[in-house]
Design an enzyme around this catalytic site. Structure first.
Site, PDB file in Angstrom:
ATOM      1  N   GLU A  58     -27.471  17.949  36.465  1.00 36.42           N
ATOM      2  CA  GLU A  58     -26.021  17.228  36.515  1.00 36.42           C
ATOM      3  C   GLU A  58     -25.399  18.447  36.136  1.00 36.42           C
ATOM      4  O   GLU A  58     -24.045  18.241  35.980  1.00 36.42           O
ATOM      5  CB  GLU A  58     -26.750  15.609  35.290  1.00 36.42           C
ATOM      6  N   CYS A  92     -26.023  14.001  29.710  1.00 34.42           N
ATOM      7  CA  CYS A  92     -25.772  14.049  30.884  1.00 34.42           C
ATOM      8  C   CYS A  92     -24.547  12.606  31.146  1.00 34.42           C
ATOM      9  O   CYS A  92     -23.361  12.991  31.797  1.00 34.42           O
ATOM     10  CB  CYS A  92     -26.607  14.085  32.187  1.00 34.42           C
TER      11      CYS A  92
END
Ligand code: THU
Length: 145
Positions: A58, A92
């Site tokens: 991500e 993330c």
């Protein structure tokens, strides 16, 4: 969210997963980030012998997009061979909250299970830029700041 084919984005995330560098965990993850420009930025996890130096799929996708000048993020798909739609790690979640809090985020596994969410839903009461601004304003009011 008209005209966003999340399953096409998921297919690109699967492609990115095939390029993951995950010799330590053997847990490859792929991401695909659609930007307002219409471009899609792939991301995969890139691990390191010094384990904490690892970057997740991500954040890799977000960093690539920002480096290319993107700031307007439309949607992201993430996929791994997991028991459930892959849950992004805490780091993330924090970075996603900063850059794209309301972005539709399609989490999936290879078995076809999916969860559609947003960074803000994944990190409620998360620390944000406005919290720093409030801290700065507060410091400005104190004589010994
Ligand atoms: N990982 C990701 O890239 N994204 C996630 O959403 C979950 C975890 C990576 C980090 C590490 O390389 C491996 O998966 C196992 O934690």
């Amino acid at each position: 969210m008209p005209d966003v084919d999340l399953h096409a984005l998921l297919a690109l995330a699967r492609n990115a997963r095939a390029r993951a560098y995950a010799p330590y965990s053997r847990y490859p993850v792929g991401a695909a980030l659609l930007c307002a420009s219409g471009k899609v930025y792939p991301g995969c996890n890139v691990e390191n012998a010094a384990y904490p130096a690892t970057i997740c799929a991500e954040r890799a996708a977000l960093a690539a997009a920002v480096a290319a000048g993107e700031r307007d993020f439309v949607a992201m798909a993430v996929v791994a061979d997991a028991q459930r739609p892959v849950p992004p790690c805490g780091l993330c979640r924090q970075v996603l909250l900063e850059l794209a809090p309301e972005m539709p985020l399609l989490l999936a596994n290879l078995a076809g299970e999916e969860r559609l969410t947003t960074p803000r839903e994944l990190l409620p009461f998360g620390f944000e830029a406005r919290d720093l601004s409030e801290a700065a304003a507060w410091r400005g009011r104190t004589p010994d700041a």
